[in-house]
Structure formats: C-alpha cells, structure tokens
Design a protein around this motif. Sequence first.
Motif, PDB file in Angstrom:
ATOM      1  N   LYS A   1      -9.373   5.627   5.472  1.00  0.00           N
ATOM      2  CA  LYS A   1      -9.583   5.695   6.919  1.00  0.00           C
ATOM      3  C   LYS A   1      -9.699   7.162   7.292  1.00  0.00           C
TER       4      LYS A   1
ATOM      5  N   PHE B   1       0.821  -1.205   0.000  1.00  0.00           N
ATOM      6  CA  PHE B   1       0.000   0.000   0.000  1.00  0.00           C
ATOM      7  C   PHE B   1       0.858   1.259   0.000  1.00  0.00           C
ATOM      8  N   ALA B   2       0.344   2.311  -0.628  1.00  0.00           N
ATOM      9  CA  ALA B   2       0.929   3.645  -0.509  1.00  0.00           C
ATOM     10  C   ALA B   2      -0.211   4.586  -0.136  1.00  0.00           C
ATOM     11  N   CYS B   3       0.047   5.512   0.786  1.00  0.00           N
ATOM     12  CA  CYS B   3      -1.037   6.348   1.307  1.00  0.00           C
ATOM     13  C   CYS B   3      -0.776   7.832   1.102  1.00  0.00           C
ATOM     14  N   HIS B   4      -1.876   8.584   1.057  1.00  0.00           N
ATOM     15  CA  HIS B   4      -1.801  10.034   1.188  1.00  0.00           C
ATOM     16  C   HIS B   4      -2.610  10.402   2.421  1.00  0.00           C
TER      17      HIS B   4
ATOM     18  N   ALA C   1      -6.736   9.306   5.711  1.00  0.00           N
ATOM     19  CA  ALA C   1      -5.677   8.570   5.025  1.00  0.00           C
ATOM     20  C   ALA C   1      -6.332   7.759   3.927  1.00  0.00           C
ATOM     21  N   LEU C   2      -5.870   7.952   2.678  1.00  0.00           N
ATOM     22  CA  LEU C   2      -6.371   7.153   1.559  1.00  0.00           C
ATOM     23  C   LEU C   2      -5.208   6.330   1.039  1.00  0.00           C
ATOM     24  N   CYS C   3      -5.375   5.000   1.050  1.00  0.00           N
ATOM     25  CA  CYS C   3      -4.284   4.104   0.676  1.00  0.00           C
ATOM     26  C   CYS C   3      -4.703   3.248  -0.507  1.00  0.00           C
ATOM     27  N   LEU C   4      -3.776   3.064  -1.446  1.00  0.00           N
ATOM     28  CA  LEU C   4      -4.043   2.222  -2.611  1.00  0.00           C
ATOM     29  C   LEU C   4      -2.924   1.201  -2.783  1.00  0.00           C
ATOM     30  N   ARG C   5      -3.292   0.043  -3.312  1.00  0.00           N
ATOM     31  CA  ARG C   5      -2.235  -0.861  -3.768  1.00  0.00           C
ATOM     32  C   ARG C   5      -2.651  -1.430  -5.118  1.00  0.00           C
TER      33      ARG C   5
ATOM     34  N   VAL D   1      -8.218   1.547   0.531  1.00  0.00           N
ATOM     35  CA  VAL D   1      -8.698   1.617   1.910  1.00  0.00           C
ATOM     36  C   VAL D   1      -8.682   3.081   2.314  1.00  0.00           C
TER      37      VAL D   1
END
Lengths: 416, 322
Positions: A376, A341-344, A358-362, A374
């Motif tokens: 959060k 995952f990488a998040c902003h 926090a918005l995370c994508l993989r 995901v």
Amino acid sequence: MIRFWLVCFVFSFALPSQAATEDVFSRFQDGLVQVRILEASAGTQAGIGSGFFAGDDDLIVTNYHVVADLIQRPDRYRGEVVTPDGQRASLRLIDFDAVHDLALVQASLTPHRAFELQVEPLPIGMRLFSIGTPLDLGFTIVEGTYNGLLGASLYEKIHFTGSINPGMSGGPTVLANGRVVGVNVATAGNQVSFLVPAKFVQALLQRAHGRPALDPKAALAQLRDQLHANQNTYMQQLINTPLATTPLGNYQVPGKLAAFMKCWGDTNPDSTLRYHEVAQQCSSEDNLYVSRTHTTGVVHFQHQWLEGRGLNRFQFYSAYQEQFNADYPGLPASAEDVSKFACHTNFVRVNGIRFKTALCLRANKRLPGLYDAVLKAATLNENQRGVLTTLVLAGVSSNNALRFSRRYLESFRWKP
Amino acid sequence: MEAVIIAEVLEKSGKIHERCRLTHFPATLGRAYDCDLILNDDYVSPQHARIALNEQGELTLTDLGTPNGTQRLPQMQPVSTLTLGQETLLRLGHTLVRLRRPDFAVTPTRIDTLTSQRFARVFNSMATLALLTLLLLGLLGLNSYQSLVQNAKLGTMLLEVLEIAVIAPLWAGIWAILSRIFVHHASYVAHAVIASLGVIGFIGANVFVEYVAFVYSAQTSADILFHLLLGALACAMLYGHLRFTTLFSPRRTALIAAATASLMIGLFGFMAYVQSLEFNDTLPYPPELKPPQFQLAPDQSLEAFMRDAEKIPKHLESQKSP
C-alpha cells in the motif's frame, strides 16, 4: 423421384445429430466413475466429483480440487470411487497437477473402457459432449460447443458453451467419437464453462506412469513445488518486462501489465463528497484452488486519484487517510492456511515522488516459501491531490514479491 | 485552682461517645443513677470507681472492689488505686473511659483543602469552568470541522459535540455525589473542571499521538506512547477527583490515583494483547496520513526499503507457533 432422394439426403443430416448424444452416452458411460470424498470417521460424504479412466495403467483422471482434501487433511478424509454399475472401491492418489487442476487416482477396479485423448487442435464450433455426475444425480451428458482457448487467461483453458454443473468436475468432455478434448473444471453460469485441455492430461499420465501411491507428506511437498514453480513463471515475466503505464490525474501509474489481466476504471458519482475521485484497477482472473478454505494465485492492483474540492489540507488528508485504510481486496484463507500479516512501513522517495509505503507479507503455513503480499502506498507531494495505490500478490515467493513491488513503485511518474 | 478532669466514654473505633467535665470531687463512676458519670454497661458495677483528691492535692482513681475490676490500657493492668496524669485510658467492664486533664495538648489545626487553599478556589470557580467549557467546545468543533469532507449542516457537527456535553457533566455529577457522601461537600464545579481538563487532555493526546505516528512512521511506539499518556491522564484526573472526595493526605491520594490508573491501563493493555493473539487478516501498519509538511522522518530509498522488507519473512518464521 429426385425430390424423394433430396428429402432423404436432407433428413440424413438431422437424424444422426439426435442419435449421437444418446449414442455417445451409452457407448462411453462405462469409462466414467464418481469420485467421492468421505469423512474418515463417520463415512459421511464431504465432497463429490466425476472421473474417467484413461491411459494404460487403470488410472482415473479427475480434478485436483475434487481430491485436495486427501492432501490437505489426510487424517480427516478418505476417497472412494463408484462405477455406474454400483461397484465401490477406495482410491489412492497417484499424482496431480495443481496448477491445471488435474489429479490421477487409482482404485482396485478393472475399467471396462479407457478414454483416448484428443490433443490435436480442433475447429471452433465442433460439437462436444460433457459427461459427469451433476449434483449427485447419477451420470448424465450435456451437449455443447467447442469455442477455442480463452484469450486473456494465465492458464490454458478451453471455452465450452454448455451447462456444466458442480459434480461434473473431473469428468471428460468428448467428441462424438469418444476422444477426450478436455476435463470439466469450472463454470461461470449461463452456458459458459471451462475445460482443462487434454494435452495436460497426457503430460500427467506420461509422468505418472508406473508411480506408486503418493503419501500425504510427499503430496504436500509436491504441491508446494508446483505452486512455487508456477508463480516463478508468471512473476519472472512481470518482473522482467518493462511495466506498461497509464495516466491518472497528474501521475503515470502501472496499467495493464500482461494479456492475462483485465482492467477497468471509474469515477465517484457521489456529489455530496467534497473531493473528486478517479479509480482504476487491474486483476488476473485466475485463482488456484489450494484447499477448502484457501484459493491463491491472484495478481491485482488498484489506484485511486483524489483531488479536494474546496477543502483545506487537514480536511483533504482526513478523507485521504480514510480511503488509504479501506480494505484491500480479499485473500480468502483460514488461520490454518496462513499466518498473520507483518509489515514494514516508511517514507520512500522514488522518481521525485514521496510515498508513505507499507509492504505486508504473510506466510503460507502448509506450503513454506509461499507468501501473500500486499503493498500500500500513498503519494505525499501535494496538499490537495494524491494517488493511493494497492498491489496484491497471492501465493508468491518473498523474493518475487519484493522485486516486483520495487518495479511497481519505480514505474510511477509525477508531473507537478 | 480547682481540680478538673474531662471524662470521655470512647467507642471501640476511638470515636468519642460522650464527654463530661468532672469538677466536684469525690466523683463516682458507675451504672447507678446517683453517679457523676453514668455508664450504660451491664459489666459495670453500680458503684464502680471513685475519683478523689489525695493529701497532695492530686487526683486519684480507686476501684471500689468490683467483681470485674478496672484495667489500665494498653497493658490491661488491674487497678486498685492510681494517680491521674495528663491522659489515662481505662477499661471498666466493657467500657473504655479516657480521663484527660484540661491542659492536655491538642494537635495543630488541620487545613481544610476543600475550600480554603488557593488551588481549591481556582478549581471551584465558575469562571474556570466557563473558560474550559468554551475551550472544549472549540476543540471538539475544530476536530469535527477538520474531518468534514461531505457537505453537511452545522447540526451534524454539533451532534458529535453533544455526546461530550452529556457525558462530562454526568461524570462530574457522580463524583459530586460521592464527595457529598464522604466529606459533606459536593464541590461540583471542581469536579466539572477536572472532567473538562480530562477531555481536553484526551483530545490533545489523541492528536499528538496521531502526528507522532505519522511523522516518525512508527506504529508500535505510538501505541505505547498513547497508553502511557492515557495512564498519566487517568492518574491526574483521579488525583483531582479524590482530593475533593476524601480527606487523605496529598501523598496518599497520589499513590491511590497512580495505583488505580496503572491497574486500568494494565488491564486494557492485557486485553489488547489477548486480542492480538487471535487470527485476523488486517494489515498492521500505521494508518495515519497528514499533510506533507508534518513529515519529519527522512525519506528512505526504495532499495533500502526493500532491504528492510527482507526481514519480514524471517520475522514471520520466528513467530510461527509449533
């Protein structure tokens, strides 16, 4: 005399129902095959399922998940078909519909029979016969009842009351006259099983007419296209429909967004905790099988409302932080299927609510353009109360993930 | 004035093995028991050299025709007769002999940093230790209390404090033992004071970094900051401990402390990096949540947030391993 004929009349209903099961099996078993997935090097059996001949082209219908290994790891696995009279032949993949878990394969075998499809609707309660090869035990037949289409499901499935076993996947469920109503696909135990409606088989057969074997690269590309098109359908629906909201504490939060989601809620019973917690969650129940290690397609979100009871603000936020960082609902996948995952992360203000977001994508490694997302977020408006929310989207385009995340957060409301 | 010469037999390391004062001349040096300076070395002849006053009243040394001879150091010049200056370094057989005149100038007195300087006194004072211990216990208690979200007894809180209460004195004790071995002075109280300061510093760094991470919503910078702070703390602690354990100059001690601390932090950083290469499904966002008053970074609009989030797929693309 009339009594005699009355008894005969009554018995005449009982006897055929006994005969029908054996009759169906003996008449139709020669249209069945066992589909085996073997390890290419050692020839050992890695997976097993059922299949049946249908249509005009000697094509065999089975589930996508039975033959998925041939698409994902063509270097490691090969497929084989075995008939009831012991003939074996290697199979070639012709076409598939991953969303409805169907696949068409071909083997150098002449079918003794090709099943016909029953696409017209049926009355609920009709007797059905599910045929397949359960748990490597040879060919068998299971009797059950047609219970119509599932209500809250993203993908059309038939509810079949009968005990389908693993291994029967890909086999046909037929009427007494042998017409296929659906393809065995899954079971929830306790005589609750699911079938893929025959109309999807028909569509696939029509599409695949005259096609040559799919090479692995083309198959993977087709898988990607099917999953991409599929997520677009339901994601567009979610994005373009105003989000239903429901109250939680002094907030309005996203609620049941569509018929295909199931929702439930709870409060924490632990009286030693010095904060009060109310939780809600909604989830789509349909997972799409991609490979042995990877299922996708879930849409899930959950909220937790926390209120301190006699805590100072540092203590409340200590608990708040711990809950915020609890695990998100699992997205099973291996290192070969997905990236990390990488998040902003940032503080965001929406509708007068301040969220730490926090918005995370993989990324999906084998199917480019599909991501797991995901989101959060934690509200940061008060010293003693707040809402934590988590949104999980599996196997969607990044565009859909971002757009829906935005609509999701925008739907929150707060009454101070 | 009477002529006097101080003769010192040296070990190879330069330490003085024995020292004697020669006041009556001529004086003989050799292995025989009737010499004025008896040397215990098989390569030294029974009568090896003689120190005598010449006509000018100067002291001279003469080799007495020995098979191994006498050499003048450091050039190893063979000596038959030479005049003794302030200091003469000689080799007889395998023995090093140093001859010095009584007016030889000695180096200034070295200040004892272990007990005499002011900072040593402060560090060694029980009052300092008592104060710091109270402060430390107070901080630990406060930390515990702020995380207390279940109805728990005082005992649970004290349990966390107990860990530090055992480890810190042990750590100080180990250093005290080392100090005793190397400088014959344990300085236990000073080591305990340094240990307490270290723990207080660690707690402070932890809390500070947590708030920075929240306030500015920045995980990577917070991690780097934490490692730097830990490094500085480790360096300071090592410096303090080493000053009481060795007799190195302050500059040398600082260099050793800095080098060791950098090595440690480098090692931790490397291990963390190796671990980060492994596959996992954790979400890498800063996990801190603090009361809203502590947020200093400005709020972003949702639109701007989503625009920034669009960079994530590109970032993932660039990270793809072949």
